[in-house]
Design a protein around this motif. Structure first.
Motif, PDB file in Angstrom:
ATOM      1  N   VAL A  61     -27.636  16.996   1.737  1.00 63.18           N
ATOM      2  CA  VAL A  61     -28.350  18.076   1.248  1.00 63.18           C
ATOM      3  C   VAL A  61     -28.424  19.363   2.294  1.00 63.18           C
ATOM      4  N   PHE A  62     -28.539  19.067   3.355  1.00 67.06           N
ATOM      5  CA  PHE A  62     -28.746  20.177   4.342  1.00 67.06           C
ATOM      6  C   PHE A  62     -27.426  20.522   4.996  1.00 67.06           C
ATOM      7  N   PHE A  63     -26.431  19.982   4.857  1.00 65.60           N
ATOM      8  CA  PHE A  63     -25.189  20.389   5.454  1.00 65.60           C
ATOM      9  C   PHE A  63     -23.905  20.446   4.645  1.00 65.60           C
ATOM     10  N   PHE A  64     -23.677  19.647   3.757  1.00 60.28           N
ATOM     11  CA  PHE A  64     -22.481  19.716   2.756  1.00 60.28           C
ATOM     12  C   PHE A  64     -22.662  20.542   1.663  1.00 60.28           C
ATOM     13  N   TYR A  65     -23.833  20.516   1.145  1.00 58.58           N
ATOM     14  CA  TYR A  65     -24.286  21.482  -0.017  1.00 58.58           C
ATOM     15  C   TYR A  65     -24.402  22.878   0.598  1.00 58.58           C
ATOM     16  N   PRO A  66     -25.082  23.260   1.535  1.00 62.31           N
ATOM     17  CA  PRO A  66     -25.108  24.616   2.167  1.00 62.31           C
ATOM     18  C   PRO A  66     -23.523  25.159   2.634  1.00 62.31           C
ATOM     19  N   ALA A  67     -22.931  24.141   3.305  1.00 63.58           N
ATOM     20  CA  ALA A  67     -21.552  24.699   3.590  1.00 63.58           C
ATOM     21  C   ALA A  67     -20.776  24.989   2.566  1.00 63.58           C
ATOM     22  N   SER A  70     -19.836  33.313   7.452  1.00 65.16           N
ATOM     23  CA  SER A  70     -19.939  32.019   7.846  1.00 65.16           C
ATOM     24  C   SER A  70     -18.927  31.188   7.759  1.00 65.16           C
ATOM     25  N   SER A  73     -27.152  14.584   5.472  1.00 62.29           N
ATOM     26  CA  SER A  73     -25.929  15.429   5.787  1.00 62.29           C
ATOM     27  C   SER A  73     -25.766  16.144   4.521  1.00 62.29           C
ATOM     28  N   GLN A  88     -21.827  25.901  -0.463  1.00 60.27           N
ATOM     29  CA  GLN A  88     -22.535  27.145  -1.081  1.00 60.27           C
ATOM     30  C   GLN A  88     -21.809  28.168  -0.339  1.00 60.27           C
ATOM     31  N   ALA A  89     -21.673  28.285   1.017  1.00 62.46           N
ATOM     32  CA  ALA A  89     -21.340  29.302   1.947  1.00 62.46           C
ATOM     33  C   ALA A  89     -19.760  29.715   1.383  1.00 62.46           C
ATOM     34  N   GLN A 127     -20.156  31.235  -2.194  1.00 60.72           N
ATOM     35  CA  GLN A 127     -20.611  32.451  -2.387  1.00 60.72           C
ATOM     36  C   GLN A 127     -19.667  33.486  -1.589  1.00 60.72           C
ATOM     37  N   LEU A 167     -16.504  32.038  10.897  1.00 59.45           N
ATOM     38  CA  LEU A 167     -16.863  31.342  11.791  1.00 59.45           C
ATOM     39  C   LEU A 167     -16.886  29.816  11.826  1.00 59.45           C
ATOM     40  N   LEU A 168     -16.750  29.307  10.714  1.00 61.88           N
ATOM     41  CA  LEU A 168     -16.465  27.828  10.459  1.00 61.88           C
ATOM     42  C   LEU A 168     -15.260  27.611  11.178  1.00 61.88           C
TER      43      LEU A 168
END
Lengths: 285, 293
Positions: B26-32, B269, B24, B34-35, B38, B272-273
């Motif tokens: 690595v592939f969820f909280f970090y990208p979220a 993003s 979660s 980042q969104a 950014q 949308l979130l």
């Protein structure tokens, strides 16, 4: 009077066949697109590009399916089928394993940070992969996982639905069982393997059906990270079979591929209908 | 709800929960994260550095004609998909519920389109309405109607709506059918004895009793049309003609990957979130209260 009430409530009499007629019409409408796709996968390209196409299957079934499976357009469909299978099974098994473990930890232990972790997992319920595609793509690219099975599978495992389902279920397991295990001096993991996992069998199976279909039908994510046709999954690979210019698409091959793409999840749904319905109702609660 | 009996120790549970927390993170909280991060920057054209603009991306988006149009498109699209998948499903479920024999067979025949991927459904419908080889478009042509979803906004929207709603009918049918079977027969019989005919019974008794299911399906179908219909749109229209079928998720994709506009895509993003968050809250409100009469 009694007869009439009977007729109205118990659904007998003349309206019965009308009901059947409507039902059959409904089934027909639902089926029509698939029937056409099947017909198109059994005729020649010439039969299709001169409309209207026939409505009954032709004699090219073997040729078209052999051509699709072993030659395809960019890559043999057999390769894409294998990729889809690995991805779907990987997602289903991966999610079930990590969720069983974490739900067990949350329900059967009191440890520091338990509530925090619970809420962190809960948050992942809210955000479908579609919403965070760009940064997730960057993470996966950073790990060098583009065009790999792990890149296809891991980002889609990060979701909490299964954890919640198992948590709900574990809470219904009688306390006496855990107590007995503790009194007998059984270790927590022993209790997990011998009691919790066997008791969760039906839930695991139902969830597997739902997750397999979810994984198999993924489109956007494989589209982004599999630039190498060898790694395409079948559901996203169909679109790649259309020519970019003004040429005619090779419809018999494309339609054979579409049919092949439907068969595994459809078989899963029909053969495990009870589990499927249960999984669907459970996972949406 | 908590367990009375628990095991001791804290190392083991941390180990057990570690895989999920790690994935979660690595592939969820970090990208979220980042969104969100950014969305506050505008990268330079070479992608070498970026400039902090605060809420500039959001301000820009909300003033962007195309983005606002995409909101409207998404609203129209999701309302149409929800209606086109729920009304036929309810109708079929009511019919199936009237049958004593055979409803199981019909259920089997009706549920499996659920397993057909949205992207595959898109290809099937594209084939039927293809402007050059499509059967339906050919017959429409014979009737004097010139179908062209490649050029006509309304026809493009109609096609993606129908293709998205089609497989969804199965799903809604299952839930409606289960709910109808749970309606107490005694209530229906009492109404029938009082002389209420079928449709009257349906609208005054059955439909109100179905309201929890209906509300649940409304939310779930809206979520579906927001996020899971990407495959349909990408295969049939590619967002066109002139963005007529560019829903919000499609725009995140086309701005982020095709247009390489990371700041804007991230800001989208984040918006949308917030939308998903609101929908989730709505869903939980419903679970707490249960819509009922």
């Amino acid at each position: 009077m009694a007869r009439e009430v009977h007729g109205m409530v118990e659904k007998r009499g003349s309206s019965l066949w009308l009901t059947h007629v409507f039902m059959i019409a409904g089934v027909f409408v639902i089926f029509f697109p698939i029937w056409l796709a099947f017909v198109a996968s059994t005729v020649t390209q010439e039969a299709i590009i001169r409309p209207p196409m026939p409505v009954w299957p032709g004699d090219q079934f073997l040729i078209n399916y052999k051509n699709a499976l072993f030659s395809g357009v960019n890559v043999p469909v057999a390769t894409m089928l294998l990729n889809s299978l690995i991805m779907a099974v990987g997602i289903a098994v991966g999610k079930i394993v990590i969720s069983l473990l974490s739900a067990f930890a949350i329900v059967y232990f009191r440890f520091p940070g338990r509530n925090l972790f619970f809420w962190l997992i809960f948050l992942t319920l809210m955000l479908p992969v579609e919403v965070r595609i760009v940064p997730t793509y960057e993470v996966v690219a950073g790990f060098g996982m583009l065009n790999s099975y792990s890149g296809l599978i891991f980002p889609l495992i990060a979701s909490a639905t299964a954890t919640f389902l198992f948590r709900q279920f574990f809470l219904t397991i009688p306390d006496e069982l855990a107590e007995a295990a503790r009194v007998d001096g059984a270790s927590p993991m022993r209790f997990f393997w011998d009691i919790v996992v066997p008791m969760s069998r039906t839930n695991v199976a139902a969830l597997f059906v739902i997750l397999f279909i979810y994984g198999w039908n993924q489109y956007l994510w494989p589209l982004l990270i599999t630039t190498d046709p060898e790694m395409n999954t079948i559901v996203m690979g169909i679109k790649q079979m259309f020519p970019s210019g003004d040429d005619f698409a090779h419809w018999p091959t494309i339609m054979a591929t579409s049919i092949l793409a439907m068969i595994p999840p459809v078989i899963v749904v029909i053969s495990m209908q009870k589990l499927f319905v249960r999984g669907l109702v459970d996972s949406e609660k | 709800m908590e367990k009375r009996v628990t095991f001791k120790g804290w190392m083991l549970p941390l180990l057990l929960i570690a895989p999920q927390v790690f994935i979660s993170a690595v592939f969820f909280f970090y990208p979220a994260g980042q969104a969100v991060w950014q969305s506050l920057f505008i990268p330079d054209p070479f992608g070498l550095s970026s400039q902090f603009v605060g809420l500039g991306n959001f301000e820009y988006l909300l003033n962007d004609r195309f983005y606002r149009a995409s909101f409207v498109t998404t609203a129209i699209f999701s309302i149409l998909v929800t209606l086109c998948s729920m009304i036929p499903a309810l109708f079929l479920a009511v019919l199936a519920d009237r049958l004593i024999k055979g409803s199981g067979t019909y259920r089997t025949l009706l549920i499996w389109p659920y397993a057909v991927a949205p992207a595959v459904a898109g290809v099937l419908w594209l084939f039927m309405f293809n402007t050059r080889v499509g059967v339906v478009s050919w017959y429409l042509g014979q009737l004097g109607y010139d179908w062209n979803h490649v050029l006509n906004d309304g026809e493009a929207m109609g096609l993606v709506v129908v293709a998205s709603a089609w497989g969804r009918i199965s799903y809604n049918f299952l839930f409606f059918f289960a709910a109808l079977q749970a309606v107490p027969k005694s209530v229906i019989e009492a109404a029938a004895i009082d002389g209420a005919h079928f449709w009257r019974r349906f609208f005054t008794i059955v439909l109100p009793l179905l309201s929890p299911t209906t509300f649940f399906l409304l939310v779930v179908n809206v979520v579906y049309s927001f996020f899971e219909t990407f495959g349909v749109i990408h295969t049939i229209t590619g967002g066109g003609p002139q963005q007529a079928t560019t829903i919000l998720v499609y725009k995140v994709f086309s701005d982020g990957f095709v247009g390489q506009d990371l700041g804007s895509s991230s800001a989208q993003s984040v918006i949308l979130l917030i939308v998903v968050g609101l929908l989730t809250v709505l869903q939980f409100k419903y679970i707490e209260k249960k819509v009922h009469y």
